[in-house]
Design a protein around this motif. Sequence first.
Motif, PDB file in Angstrom:
ATOM      1  N   UNK A   1       0.828  -1.204   0.000  1.00 23.37           N
ATOM      2  CA  UNK A   1       0.000   0.000   0.000  1.00 23.37           C
ATOM      3  C   UNK A   1       0.865   1.257   0.000  1.00 23.37           C
ATOM      4  N   UNK A   2       1.943   1.231   0.784  1.00 21.54           N
ATOM      5  CA  UNK A   2       2.856   2.379   0.862  1.00 21.54           C
ATOM      6  C   UNK A   2       3.542   2.581  -0.473  1.00 21.54           C
TER       7      UNK A   2
ATOM      8  N   UNK B   1       4.203   5.804  -5.360  1.00 16.46           N
ATOM      9  CA  UNK B   1       4.314   5.852  -6.825  1.00 16.46           C
ATOM     10  C   UNK B   1       3.249   6.759  -7.432  1.00 16.46           C
ATOM     11  N   UNK B   2       2.039   6.697  -6.882  1.00 16.07           N
ATOM     12  CA  UNK B   2       0.952   7.534  -7.415  1.00 16.07           C
ATOM     13  C   UNK B   2       1.252   9.022  -7.245  1.00 16.07           C
TER      14      UNK B   2
ATOM     15  N   UNK C   1      10.663   3.333  -7.968  1.00 17.18           N
ATOM     16  CA  UNK C   1       9.517   2.668  -7.339  1.00 17.18           C
ATOM     17  C   UNK C   1       8.782   1.825  -8.384  1.00 17.18           C
ATOM     18  N   UNK C   2       8.685   2.346  -9.603  1.00 18.41           N
ATOM     19  CA  UNK C   2       8.056   1.592 -10.683  1.00 18.41           C
ATOM     20  C   UNK C   2       8.797   0.282 -10.924  1.00 18.41           C
TER      21      UNK C   2
ATOM     22  N   UNK D   1      -3.387   1.988 -13.106  1.00 19.48           N
ATOM     23  CA  UNK D   1      -4.042   1.529 -11.878  1.00 19.48           C
ATOM     24  C   UNK D   1      -4.310   2.679 -10.918  1.00 19.48           C
ATOM     25  N   UNK D   2      -5.497   2.653 -10.349  1.00 19.97           N
ATOM     26  CA  UNK D   2      -5.895   3.647  -9.353  1.00 19.97           C
ATOM     27  C   UNK D   2      -6.346   2.911  -8.101  1.00 19.97           C
TER      28      UNK D   2
END
Length: 245
Positions: free
Chosen positions: A4-5, A10-11, A18-19, A65-66
């Motif tokens: 989740x972190x 990344x978002x 991170x990707x 992705x969201x």
Amino acid sequence: MDEAVLWEKYSKTKDPKIKEQLILRYMPLVKLIAGRMAMYFGGNVEYEDLVSYGSIGLLDAIEKYDSRKGVKFETYAYTRIKGAIIDCVRSQDWVPRSIRQKAKEIEKAYIDIEKEGKIPTDEEVAKRVGLSLLELQKLQEKISSGMILSLEGFLDQNYETRIGGLEDFVSRPEVFVENEELKEVLRQEIDNLSENERMVIILYYFEDLSIKEIAQILGVSESRVSQLHTRALLKLRSRLEKYIK
């Protein structure tokens, strides 16, 4: 780092490092899907190529992705990865023309027999297309790897609608309703298959089992599972044809 972190960071940052972590984390999913599909494509498509095609889907899934929508990434990515593999294999058009032609003849035989109010059997279909029973069964094995593309695409299209849920219904209600109707028709037609055909479809498409695992469950050979798979797809496609034109 917690999943989740990782997604939250990344978002916000779109950090390439991170990707890369996300790609490494979910690459086993790509390999799992490629491994399942490789057994149906046989020697026509290399496993490494399927992994490469699936990686394209994974990259696309990571970008789009969201996490706020409440759908697990694995669920979202599964459809994208499998769709990318199907699209790439289909674009290569590796199924021999002679096999595609014979598949159409067999499909027509199923349609004609059902129009006559009879239940299509292998013996009757073989007679209609001018083959022996053994020749038909061998041909069904060859057709199987190509036929998978048709129903996979249909199922995945509707699966994505199911993921979208309320959002899709609000933005495109007519498409949502149509897909819901198609899914109900598909469910009914699957129920109308023979027991073994129905089991193959359910175990492969909905339970994500491999052809080897299905063969063990049914107590038949892998080639027999392939035959059952092809026969079921031919029946389903002939029955769904009037709904998806």
